[in-house]
Design an enzyme around this catalytic site. Structure first.
Site, PDB file in Angstrom:
ATOM      1  CE  LYS A  54      19.709 -32.699 -53.082  1.00  0.00           C
ATOM      2  NZ  LYS A  54      20.003 -33.806 -54.005  1.00  0.00           N
ATOM      3  CD  GLN A  98      18.117 -35.222 -56.854  1.00  0.00           C
ATOM      4  OE1 GLN A  98      18.882 -34.348 -56.481  1.00  0.00           O
ATOM      5  NE2 GLN A  98      17.758 -36.219 -56.058  1.00  0.00           N
ATOM      6  CG  ASP A 121      25.641 -35.315 -55.835  1.00  0.00           C
ATOM      7  OD1 ASP A 121      25.291 -35.428 -54.652  1.00  0.00           O
ATOM      8  OD2 ASP A 121      24.854 -35.076 -56.770  1.00  0.00           O
TER       9      ASP A 121
HETATM   10  N1  GUN Z   1      19.392 -39.103 -55.491  1.00  0.00           N
HETATM   11  C1  GUN Z   1      19.300 -39.609 -54.236  1.00  0.00           C
HETATM   12  N2  GUN Z   1      20.280 -39.119 -53.455  1.00  0.00           N
HETATM   13  C2  GUN Z   1      21.007 -38.271 -54.230  1.00  0.00           C
HETATM   14  C3  GUN Z   1      22.149 -37.466 -53.970  1.00  0.00           C
HETATM   15  O1  GUN Z   1      22.726 -37.427 -52.876  1.00  0.00           O
HETATM   16  N3  GUN Z   1      22.588 -36.733 -55.032  1.00  0.00           N
HETATM   17  C4  GUN Z   1      21.994 -36.788 -56.255  1.00  0.00           C
HETATM   18  N4  GUN Z   1      22.513 -36.053 -57.231  1.00  0.00           N
HETATM   19  N5  GUN Z   1      20.944 -37.537 -56.523  1.00  0.00           N
HETATM   20  C5  GUN Z   1      20.449 -38.272 -55.505  1.00  0.00           C
END
Ligand code: GUN
Length: 294
Positions: A54, A98, A121
């Protein structure tokens, strides 16, 4: 006949290019450079890889990246204090915590502490609530289901009136995916571990989204001929013929299902690249909104 392969890598590259162009336009017009803060708590290897990807995507697109890494021992208050300081930081337009968080931390409280306007998110309960309500619009849509929807749209699927089946009911993918499909006028069935006669339910699907985390669970004879099949699963299975001793497979038995479906996403190279592309898109949108409101 073999299904059309939906090229997630190519569609994600288009979305990233569009986001990069939007950054250039925004900055050229005197707007802010979009900024994304990532919060990683602990040392989960997969989470480290995802967060790294990311951050690299941000750099590539001209988005500023603010990486924060807290130890596994971080307290609830430390995580919430960090989120609070990011809420107040004008350079930050999106905040991504995350998941999963280390055991002992209250995920719901952390997600609640993220400012609605920076919730890229789309996991804040108010954004999810708006996604679920008629006539209301969330500020952000969770990135993986959003990516799956864009794959359907850009590969020509008709959602209105379609029978859509979502396999899996997670907060991150299954449930928001089902809500998104309903918003797009599909008739939606959510399947899960307690669904009886799963193959029979899945066989009704014009659109199938598999997000259950079980390697190659969906077999060829479960799928309606001509269906759109979106495979969100990313599962590592042993494979002695590969140099690493393993390979990635989805929740769908690709070789069987591609002989029945009308269109299908591969793993890797399907939904996977879309998650980050949609995150970049959302971060740019967040920055654009602050430029309009100032
Ligand atoms: N863990 C797995 N997929 C995601 C996501 O799309 N966003 C976040 N923040 N954590 C994740």
């Amino acid at each position: 006949m073999s299904a059309r392969i939906i090229d997630g890598k190519a569609i994600a590259a288009d979305i990233r290019q569009e986001a990069a162009e939007a950054v250039r336009t925004l900055v050229a017009a005197g707007g802010p450079r979009p900024g994304l803060a990532t919060v990683l708590v602990g040392e989960d290897p997969a989470s480290r890889v995802y967060v790294g990807s990311k951050q690299r995507a941000c750099e590539e697109l001209g988005i500023e990246s603010f990486g924060h890494h807290l130890p596994t021992t971080a307290s609830q208050a430390e995580v919430e204090d960090l989120v609070c300081s990011l809420n107040a930081d004008q350079r930050v337009h999106g905040i991504l915590v995350q998941l999963p968080l280390p055991a002992g931390l209250d995920e719901e409280r952390v997600l609640n502490s993220i400012s609605l306007e920076k919730d890229v998110d789309g996991f804040h309960p108010l954004n999810i609530g708006r996604l679920a309500q008629k006539g209301r619009d969330p500020l952000f849509i969770p990135c993986t289901p959003h990516g799956a929807l864009v794959l359907l749209e850009r590969s020509g699927a008709t959602l209105r009136g379609a029978n859509a089946v979502v396999l899996g009911r997670s907060n991150i993918v299954g449930m928001p995916m089902a809500l998104l499909l309903v918003r797009n006028d599909a008739t939606v069935t959510i399947c899960h571990s307690r669904t009886s006669d799963l193959p029979a339910v899945i066989r009704q699907a014009d659109i199938l989204v598999a997000a259950v985390g079980r390697p190659e669970m969906v077999r060829g004879d479960w799928v309606k001929p001509g269906a759109y099949v979106i495979d969100v699963g990313i599962n590592r299975v042993e494979d002695a013929t590969r140099p690493k001793g393993c390979r990635l497979v989805g929740d769908v038995a690709f070789e069987e299902v591609k002989e029945v479906a009308g269109a299908i996403t591969p793993v890797p190279g399907g939904v996977g690249p879309m998650t980050i592309a949609m995150l970049m898109h959302g971060t740019v949108e967040a920055a654009k909104r602050t430029a309009i409101s100032n």
